[in-house]
Write a protein that holds these residues in place. Structure first.
Motif, PDB file in Angstrom:
ATOM      1  N   ASP A 131      53.386  -4.591 139.380  1.00  0.00           N
ATOM      2  CA  ASP A 131      52.743  -5.820 139.858  1.00  0.00           C
ATOM      3  C   ASP A 131      51.264  -5.875 139.504  1.00  0.00           C
ATOM      4  N   ALA A 132      50.765  -4.867 138.781  1.00  0.00           N
ATOM      5  CA  ALA A 132      49.328  -4.793 138.511  1.00  0.00           C
ATOM      6  C   ALA A 132      48.827  -5.965 137.675  1.00  0.00           C
ATOM      7  N   HIS A 133      49.725  -6.629 136.939  1.00  0.00           N
ATOM      8  CA  HIS A 133      49.307  -7.736 136.080  1.00  0.00           C
ATOM      9  C   HIS A 133      49.141  -9.045 136.848  1.00  0.00           C
ATOM     10  N   LEU A 134      49.651  -9.115 138.067  1.00  0.00           N
ATOM     11  CA  LEU A 134      49.588 -10.364 138.829  1.00  0.00           C
ATOM     12  C   LEU A 134      48.143 -10.717 139.149  1.00  0.00           C
ATOM     13  N   PRO A 135      47.797 -12.000 139.084  1.00  0.00           N
ATOM     14  CA  PRO A 135      46.386 -12.394 139.285  1.00  0.00           C
ATOM     15  C   PRO A 135      45.813 -11.945 140.627  1.00  0.00           C
ATOM     16  N   HIS A 136      46.598 -12.059 141.710  1.00  0.00           N
ATOM     17  CA  HIS A 136      46.039 -11.696 143.015  1.00  0.00           C
ATOM     18  C   HIS A 136      45.902 -10.183 143.165  1.00  0.00           C
ATOM     19  N   VAL A 137      46.749  -9.426 142.471  1.00  0.00           N
ATOM     20  CA  VAL A 137      46.621  -7.967 142.516  1.00  0.00           C
ATOM     21  C   VAL A 137      45.398  -7.536 141.710  1.00  0.00           C
ATOM     22  N   ARG A 138      45.221  -8.127 140.526  1.00  0.00           N
ATOM     23  CA  ARG A 138      44.021  -7.821 139.736  1.00  0.00           C
ATOM     24  C   ARG A 138      42.762  -8.206 140.504  1.00  0.00           C
ATOM     25  N   ALA A 139      42.834  -9.349 141.198  1.00  0.00           N
ATOM     26  CA  ALA A 139      41.664  -9.800 141.966  1.00  0.00           C
ATOM     27  C   ALA A 139      41.343  -8.816 143.090  1.00  0.00           C
ATOM     28  N   PHE A 140      42.372  -8.269 143.714  1.00  0.00           N
ATOM     29  CA  PHE A 140      42.145  -7.310 144.798  1.00  0.00           C
ATOM     30  C   PHE A 140      41.489  -6.045 144.262  1.00  0.00           C
ATOM     31  N   ALA A 141      42.009  -5.533 143.157  1.00  0.00           N
ATOM     32  CA  ALA A 141      41.453  -4.305 142.583  1.00  0.00           C
ATOM     33  C   ALA A 141      39.992  -4.497 142.185  1.00  0.00           C
TER      34      ALA A 141
END
Length: 304
Positions: A277-287
């Motif tokens: 799921d690392a490619h998802l926009p909200h996951v990238r935004a969290f990181a």
């Protein structure tokens, strides 16, 4: 025939026994409440109340109507839950597991940043300490590591180091350590301790290793799973405790956190991101937000 809003108003009148009180609770004027219950009485064709002085006297039928209509509102609530559950199927959800001090001190700033660009995102936050089982369904896990034990890599997750969190000794402001800039760890040997980590997780293991390095075993005066209870004992000057700096940012009045030396205990705070799921926009935004918030925290800590 049935107007649910009028029925809701009637239930409020019966519950309070007063038009004025119901109006106050529902943020209506008494005149508006009176109009609604008069209309409801006409629609049912039976007396719900009688005038009694400046108030009303509710009839047995009126009481029964209010009582039995509870089932109607329970059914409506179930329908609302059904609609909500359907609407959230396509709503992205950020499942996060973190330890308590990170959740309290740093996570709000991260979520604020992410939510600004992803307003429809739902956040589910869980504690992963002191739970013994891993929260395997989470997109993000924030964990503590013991540096001496090496890096921990979780299956199907990418590890990102965030920062090293040094420890402080927490004492009453009446304690002999309170006025010092730092305390050698060896000086804690004869002090009574409060143990706040009964399950001996990584946060506590760092302390145990520091005690061993200083050549002693801590002498526990008390143990508590509740941080507030543990700090209350410290505040009473009955004992000391040793906490990561992140946990000492908002200490209750009467407590002081003092730096430690020889050794300087440190835990490592890391973030694990689920790879698929690392490619998802909200996951990238969290990181991205996590690294920015941590950088700001470290800059402020260095300035103190």
């Amino acid at each position: 025939m049935w107007d649910l809003n009028r029925l809701r108003i009637w239930r409020a009148v019966v519950a309070t026994g007063s038009v004025v009180a119901a109006a106050k609770n529902l943020n209506y004027t008494p005149a508006t409440i009176s109009q609604h219950i008069t209309t409801l009485q006409k629609s049912v064709g039976a007396p719900l109340y009688h005038r009694s002085g400046r108030g009303i006297e509710i009839t047995e039928f009126g009481k029964r109507l209010a009582e039995d209509s509870g089932e109607v509102f329970a059914s409506v609530a179930k329908l609302d839950e059904l609609v909500d559950s359907f609407n959230t199927v396509s709503r992205p959800r950020m499942r996060i597991a973190a330890f308590a001090s990170f959740s309290a001190r740093l996570l709000p700033g991260i979520i604020e940043s992410v939510a600004g660009d992803h307003p429809n995102l739902r956040f589910d936050i869980q504690l992963n300490e002191p739970a013994r089982s891993r929260r395997s369904h989470c997109l993000i896990e924030i964990r503590s590591e013991v540096p001496q034990d090496g890096e921990t890599h979780l299956p199907e997750m990418t590890r990102v180091g965030l920062f090293d969190d040094e420890y402080r000794v927490v004492v009453s402001d009446r304690h002999e350590f309170a006025g010092r800039e730092s305390v050698p760890f060896k000086d804690l040997e004869d002090q009574p301790w409060v143990d706040y980590d009964l399950w001996s997780g990584p946060t506590s293991r760092v302390v145990d290793l520091a005690c061993a390095a200083a050549g002693f075993e801590r002498r526990n005066f008390a143990a508590s799973e509740d941080d507030h209870a543990a700090l209350a004992l410290v505040s009473s000057d009955l004992a000391i405790t040793v906490l990561p700096r992140l946990s000492t940012l908002q200490l209750p009045p009467g407590l002081v956190a003092v730096a430690l030396t020889d050794p300087e205990p440190v835990r490592r705070v890391v973030m694990h991101v689920r790879e698929r799921d690392a490619h998802l926009p909200h996951v990238r935004a969290f990181a991205t937000a996590a690294e920015a918030v941590v950088a700001d925290y470290l800059a402020r800590a260095a300035a103190v």
